[in-house]
Each structure stands twice: as structure tokens, then as C-alpha cells.
Design an enzyme around this catalytic site. Structure first.
Site, PDB file in Angstrom:
ATOM      1  N   CYS A 115       1.262  -1.189   0.149  1.00  0.00           N
ATOM      2  CA  CYS A 115      -0.184   0.244  -0.410  1.00  0.00           C
ATOM      3  C   CYS A 115       0.699   1.179  -0.009  1.00  0.00           C
ATOM      4  O   CYS A 115       0.169   2.613  -0.512  1.00  0.00           O
ATOM      5  CB  CYS A 115      -0.916   0.004   1.095  1.00  0.00           C
ATOM      6  SG  CYS A 115      -1.453  -1.092   1.161  1.00  0.00           S
ATOM      7  N   HIS A 239      -2.311   6.464   2.777  1.00  0.00           N
ATOM      8  CA  HIS A 239      -3.385   5.808   2.612  1.00  0.00           C
ATOM      9  C   HIS A 239      -4.489   5.509   2.933  1.00  0.00           C
ATOM     10  O   HIS A 239      -5.018   5.345   4.144  1.00  0.00           O
ATOM     11  CB  HIS A 239      -2.401   4.614   2.750  1.00  0.00           C
ATOM     12  CG  HIS A 239      -3.233   3.283   3.030  1.00  0.00           C
ATOM     13  ND1 HIS A 239      -3.913   2.643   1.563  1.00  0.00           N
ATOM     14  CD2 HIS A 239      -2.444   2.216   3.604  1.00  0.00           C
ATOM     15  CE1 HIS A 239      -3.888   1.724   1.678  1.00  0.00           C
ATOM     16  NE2 HIS A 239      -4.108   0.560   2.460  1.00  0.00           N
ATOM     17  N   ASN A 269     -10.450   0.084   0.994  1.00  0.00           N
ATOM     18  CA  ASN A 269      -9.005   0.051   0.579  1.00  0.00           C
ATOM     19  C   ASN A 269      -8.012  -0.649  -0.374  1.00  0.00           C
ATOM     20  O   ASN A 269      -8.710  -1.430  -0.914  1.00  0.00           O
ATOM     21  CB  ASN A 269      -8.354  -0.923   1.528  1.00  0.00           C
ATOM     22  CG  ASN A 269      -6.444  -0.329   1.583  1.00  0.00           C
ATOM     23  OD1 ASN A 269      -6.229  -1.009   0.756  1.00  0.00           O
ATOM     24  ND2 ASN A 269      -6.310  -1.190   2.981  1.00  0.00           N
TER      25      ASN A 269
HETATM   26  N1  COA Z   1     -18.185  -8.218  11.100  1.00  0.00           N
HETATM   27  C1  COA Z   1     -18.653  -8.049  12.685  1.00  0.00           C
HETATM   28  N2  COA Z   1     -17.821  -8.339  13.306  1.00  0.00           N
HETATM   29  C2  COA Z   1     -16.358  -8.952  13.297  1.00  0.00           C
HETATM   30  C3  COA Z   1     -16.542  -8.297  11.570  1.00  0.00           C
HETATM   31  C4  COA Z   1     -16.972  -8.304  11.772  1.00  0.00           C
HETATM   32  N3  COA Z   1     -16.798  -8.411   9.676  1.00  0.00           N
HETATM   33  N4  COA Z   1     -14.838  -8.868  11.461  1.00  0.00           N
HETATM   34  C5  COA Z   1     -14.338  -9.417  12.967  1.00  0.00           C
HETATM   35  N5  COA Z   1     -15.769  -8.538  13.201  1.00  0.00           N
HETATM   36  C6  COA Z   1     -15.546  -8.972  15.166  1.00  0.00           C
HETATM   37  C7  COA Z   1     -14.052 -10.440  15.527  1.00  0.00           C
HETATM   38  O1  COA Z   1     -14.416 -11.780  15.534  1.00  0.00           O
HETATM   39  C8  COA Z   1     -14.250  -9.735  17.333  1.00  0.00           C
HETATM   40  O2  COA Z   1     -15.390 -10.732  18.413  1.00  0.00           O
HETATM   41  P1  COA Z   1     -15.333 -10.865  19.312  1.00  0.00           P
HETATM   42  O3  COA Z   1     -14.673  -9.997  20.380  1.00  0.00           O
HETATM   43  O4  COA Z   1     -16.424 -12.013  19.892  1.00  0.00           O
HETATM   44  O5  COA Z   1     -13.825 -12.092  19.264  1.00  0.00           O
HETATM   45  C9  COA Z   1     -14.744  -8.679  17.166  1.00  0.00           C
HETATM   46  O6  COA Z   1     -15.570  -8.434  16.025  1.00  0.00           O
HETATM   47  C10 COA Z   1     -13.299  -7.717  16.982  1.00  0.00           C
HETATM   48  O7  COA Z   1     -12.551  -8.183  16.343  1.00  0.00           O
HETATM   49  P2  COA Z   1     -10.802  -7.168  16.379  1.00  0.00           P
HETATM   50  O8  COA Z   1     -10.574  -7.911  15.424  1.00  0.00           O
HETATM   51  O9  COA Z   1     -10.796  -6.657  17.221  1.00  0.00           O
HETATM   52  O10 COA Z   1     -11.471  -6.225  15.511  1.00  0.00           O
HETATM   53  P3  COA Z   1     -11.406  -4.299  15.072  1.00  0.00           P
HETATM   54  O11 COA Z   1     -11.809  -3.329  15.962  1.00  0.00           O
HETATM   55  O12 COA Z   1      -9.581  -4.441  15.242  1.00  0.00           O
HETATM   56  O13 COA Z   1     -10.942  -3.693  13.639  1.00  0.00           O
HETATM   57  C11 COA Z   1     -10.367  -4.929  11.345  1.00  0.00           C
HETATM   58  C12 COA Z   1     -11.001  -5.197  12.617  1.00  0.00           C
HETATM   59  C13 COA Z   1     -10.036  -5.410  10.581  1.00  0.00           C
HETATM   60  C14 COA Z   1     -11.390  -3.287  10.793  1.00  0.00           C
HETATM   61  C15 COA Z   1      -9.430  -3.506  12.009  1.00  0.00           C
HETATM   62  O14 COA Z   1      -8.547  -4.657  12.814  1.00  0.00           O
HETATM   63  C16 COA Z   1      -8.205  -2.857  11.025  1.00  0.00           C
HETATM   64  O15 COA Z   1      -8.963  -1.958  10.312  1.00  0.00           O
HETATM   65  N6  COA Z   1      -6.986  -3.854  11.526  1.00  0.00           N
HETATM   66  C17 COA Z   1      -5.452  -2.531  10.035  1.00  0.00           C
HETATM   67  C18 COA Z   1      -6.363  -3.257   8.953  1.00  0.00           C
HETATM   68  C19 COA Z   1      -5.582  -2.785   7.729  1.00  0.00           C
HETATM   69  O16 COA Z   1      -5.683  -1.632   7.623  1.00  0.00           O
HETATM   70  N7  COA Z   1      -5.334  -2.734   6.359  1.00  0.00           N
HETATM   71  C20 COA Z   1      -4.365  -2.846   5.378  1.00  0.00           C
HETATM   72  C21 COA Z   1      -3.965  -2.312   6.032  1.00  0.00           C
HETATM   73  S1  COA Z   1      -2.589  -1.783   4.558  1.00  0.00           S
END
Ligand code: COA
Length: 317
Positions: A115, A239, A269
Site C-alpha cells: 500500500c 492511505h 482500501n
Molecule cells: N463483522 C462483525 N464482527 C466482526 C467482523 C465483521 N466484519 N470482523 C471481526 N469481527 C468481530 C471479531 O470476531 C471480534 O469478535 P469477538 O470479540 O467476539 O472475538 C470483534 O469483532 C472485534 O474484532 P477485532 O479484530 O478486535 O476488531 P477491530 O476493532 O480490531 O477491527 C479491523 C478489525 C480489521 C477492522 C481493524 O483491526 C483494522 O482495520 N486493522 C487494520 C487493517 C488494515 O489496515 N489492513 C490493511 C493494511 S494496508
């Protein structure tokens, strides 16, 4: 033939974008997997994303518009740099197909910094202007939908397809690039990767945490390299991964959140395409004025980071 001339900088003289043909809303995803529009919107800021097309096809569309706007003929371009982490083939590089389709006669190469790829390519392109090239076409193009696991709700909600392109042209003097920074923390490979032929695997929370730090550190380095402070930044073109990442980074940089340009609500993204797509939005909605200082900053798998400080001027318009 190009003579090395360190006294040349460059300007951005044309830009264009392309987006995947199909719109996938959060509700569309919720009908296929255990998620909801509310969860996706609250945790990421994304409402919908566009998918479809090939990396070369999207790049050609964006590139054509950028060439047209810059008033360039295909033979005027001295180099094509295609930033992509989703090439259409393993071999050859996708830039070759784009070079052919656009009718370019110059050299062409792919650059994969995930990215951060567009900013890596932009800085590389400015380097080539110093080496004597007159015009470089830089495109970030991705079809992340092909490497997304559509059964995995933690990644499928994030990604989309698209491309963004700019033409940079040499001019005497320092040009518009005031400062830049390129980084990579290779030990972090395992938090975000796809094996050859495989799908994206990501430790979301860890990527989030590292992304905020990488973005902030890189931005600070570029601002310092330009001899500026956060107060001098007119707009940040970050980004587009997650609105909460952007907000956290803006807070750490001490720049007001309304100075960040965002398009992820409608694109998700798009990896190396996301910064030129956001730049396109900022330039086309008329908010960027002559003299404004833009901070382009990205992070990505690798884990890479990159930033560039660009001063906009009349001659860009
Ligand atoms: N819908 C509903 N629930 C979801 C879900 C979805 N799409 N994805 C995950 N969950 C759930 C998880 O299973 C977890 O449940 P639990 O508490 O029962 O275990 C809960 O939501 C929290 O998950 P978590 O992974 O801690 O959420 P988060 O707040 O960290 O959000 C992302 C997840 C992926 C959105 C976030 O971590 C993120 O954006 N990370 C960076 C990713 C990124 O930028 N990637 C590209 C880099 S270039």
C-alpha cells in the site's frame, strides 16, 4: 538520451483514476457473511467498495486520463512505473501490458511496496527526473478482490479495486517535492501477507497498531526533511485503510482531522491506488490552492511506509 542534471525537480501535471465496475455495499456483504453495515461503518468508516477489472485494465484507464490532462502524447513519456501488489501475471510484469495498451515507447517496471507503492513510485519517479528524464507516468493499480478471501469477514470488508495515475514533468529548480521518506520493517511480514496464488491473511489489530506508528513516524521524517512543521501542512492525503487509523495518525501528528482527505467510504482500501485516488478527489473538488503543502503518507504489508511533501503551485493547474 538523457543527461544527468541534479538541478531538475518536477511537477505533477496530469492525473486520473479508475474504479472497479461493480459496487459492493456493506449490506451486500452482510447478506453473504456474519457482519453488518453498522459494524463495518463504525470499525472502518467504509460504506461500499468497487470491484472488477484487471490491474492492467484499470491502470490503462487511469493512465490515459492522466496523459490527456498533462497534454502528453504517448511518445512523450520517458518511463512508466506501475505500483502494484496484485499483478495480473507472475511473469511478465503488469507494467509491460500497460505500456503496450497506452502505446508508450519507454521503459516500464512494476514496483511492489504494497500500500506504500504509489509514494515509493512517486519518489522514484522524481529521482529519474533528476537523472534526466522529462516525463514519468506513475500509476498505482490494484485488483485486491482477486486475493481477498470472501469467506473471511475480518478482511473481506476492507478491500476494493481501483487505480490512480499522475504524470510528473521535469522543470528547472527544486520542483514540488520538498521532502520524502521511505521505510520498511521486514520483520513484520507475518502480520499481513498472501502467499503466491493465495489469499490475504492479516492480524488486524496488530496491523492497526503498527500502521498508526509507521504513518506518524514517516510523516514526521518527511516534514522534518522539508524543514517544515505540522502547522505548515495544508492537507494530508493518507492511505485509505481505516478511518480510525487516519484519525489516530492525525491526532499524533497534531494536524486537524478535517485536513485529511478521505475516499475510503466509497472505495475501501485499494492499496497502492488509494493515495492517488484521494489526491484526485482533493485536486478535483478545488480545495487545493497554489502554495498549499500536501502530505502524502502510506503504510502497507512488508511492513512498508512512505511519505512525501508536495508543494502545489499554479503551474500544476
Ligand atoms: N463483522 C462483525 N464482527 C466482526 C467482523 C465483521 N466484519 N470482523 C471481526 N469481527 C468481530 C471479531 O470476531 C471480534 O469478535 P469477538 O470479540 O467476539 O472475538 C470483534 O469483532 C472485534 O474484532 P477485532 O479484530 O478486535 O476488531 P477491530 O476493532 O480490531 O477491527 C479491523 C478489525 C480489521 C477492522 C481493524 O483491526 C483494522 O482495520 N486493522 C487494520 C487493517 C488494515 O489496515 N489492513 C490493511 C493494511 S494496508
Amino acid at each position: 538520451m538523457s543527461e544527468i542534471n541534479g538541478n531538475y525537480g518536477g511537477r505533477i501535471t496530469g492525473w486520473g483514476i479508475a474504479l472497479g465496475s461493480e459496487t459492493i455495499t456493506n449490506d451486500d456483504l452482510a447478506s453473504r457473511m456474519d457482519t453488518s453495515n453498522e459494524w463495518i461503518l463504525e470499525r472502518t468508516g467504509i460504506k461500499e467498495r468497487r470491484i472488477g477489472g484487471s490491474t492492467a485494465g484499470l491502470a490503462v484507464q487511469a493512465g490515459q486520463d492522466a496523459l490527456e490532462m498533462a497534454g502528453c502524447k504517448a511518445e512523450d513519456i520517458d518511463l512508466l512505473i506501475l505500483a502494484t501488489t496484485t499483478p495480473d501475471d507472475q511473469i511478465p510484469a503488469t507494467s509491460g501490458m500497460v505500456q503496450h495498451e497506452l502505446g508508450l515507447t519507454c521503459g516500464a517496471m512494476d514496483l511492489n511496496a504494497a500500500c506504500s507503492g504509489f509514494v515509493y513510485s512517486l519518489v522514484t519517479g522524481f529521482g529519474f527526473l533528476k537523472l534526466g528524464y522529462k516525463r514519468v507516468l506513475i500509476i498505482g493499480s490494484e485488483t485486491l478482490s482477486r486475493v481477498t478471501d470472501w469467506e473471511d469477514r475480518s478482511t473481506a470488508i476492507l478491500f476494493g479495486d481501483g487505480a490512480g495515475a499522475v504524470v510528473i514533468e521535469a522543470e528547472e529548480g527544486n520542483g514540488c517535492l520538498l521532502g520524502w521518506n521511505l521505510g520498511c520493517e521486514g520483520s513484520l511480514r507475518d502480520i499481513l501477507y498472501a502467499e503466491v496464488g493465495g489469499k490475504i491473511i492479516m492480524a488486524g489489530k496488530e496491523v492497526f497498531r503498527k500502521a498508526v506508528i509507521a504513518m506518524t513516524d514517516s510523516a514526521k521524517s518527511s516534514i522534518a526533511a522539508a524543514g517544515l512543521s505540522s502547522n505548515d501542512i495544508s492537507y494530508v492525503i493518507p492511505h485509505q485503510a481505516n478511518i480510525r487509523i487516519i484519525e489516530s495518525a492525525m491526532k499524533r501528528l497534531g494536524i486537524a482531522e478535517n485536513r485529511a482527505v478521505s475516499v475510503l467510504q466509497k472505495t475501501g482500501n485499494t492499496s497502492s491506488a488509494s493515495i492517488p485516488i484521494a489526491l484526485f478527489k482533493a485536486l478535483n473538488d478545488g480545495r487545493v490552492k497554489s502554495g498549499d503543502i500536501l502530505l502524502l503518507v502510506g503504510f502497507g504489508a512488508g511492513m512498508t511506509s512512505a511519505s512525501a511533501i508536495i508543494q502545489w503551485s499554479e503551474s500544476n493547474e
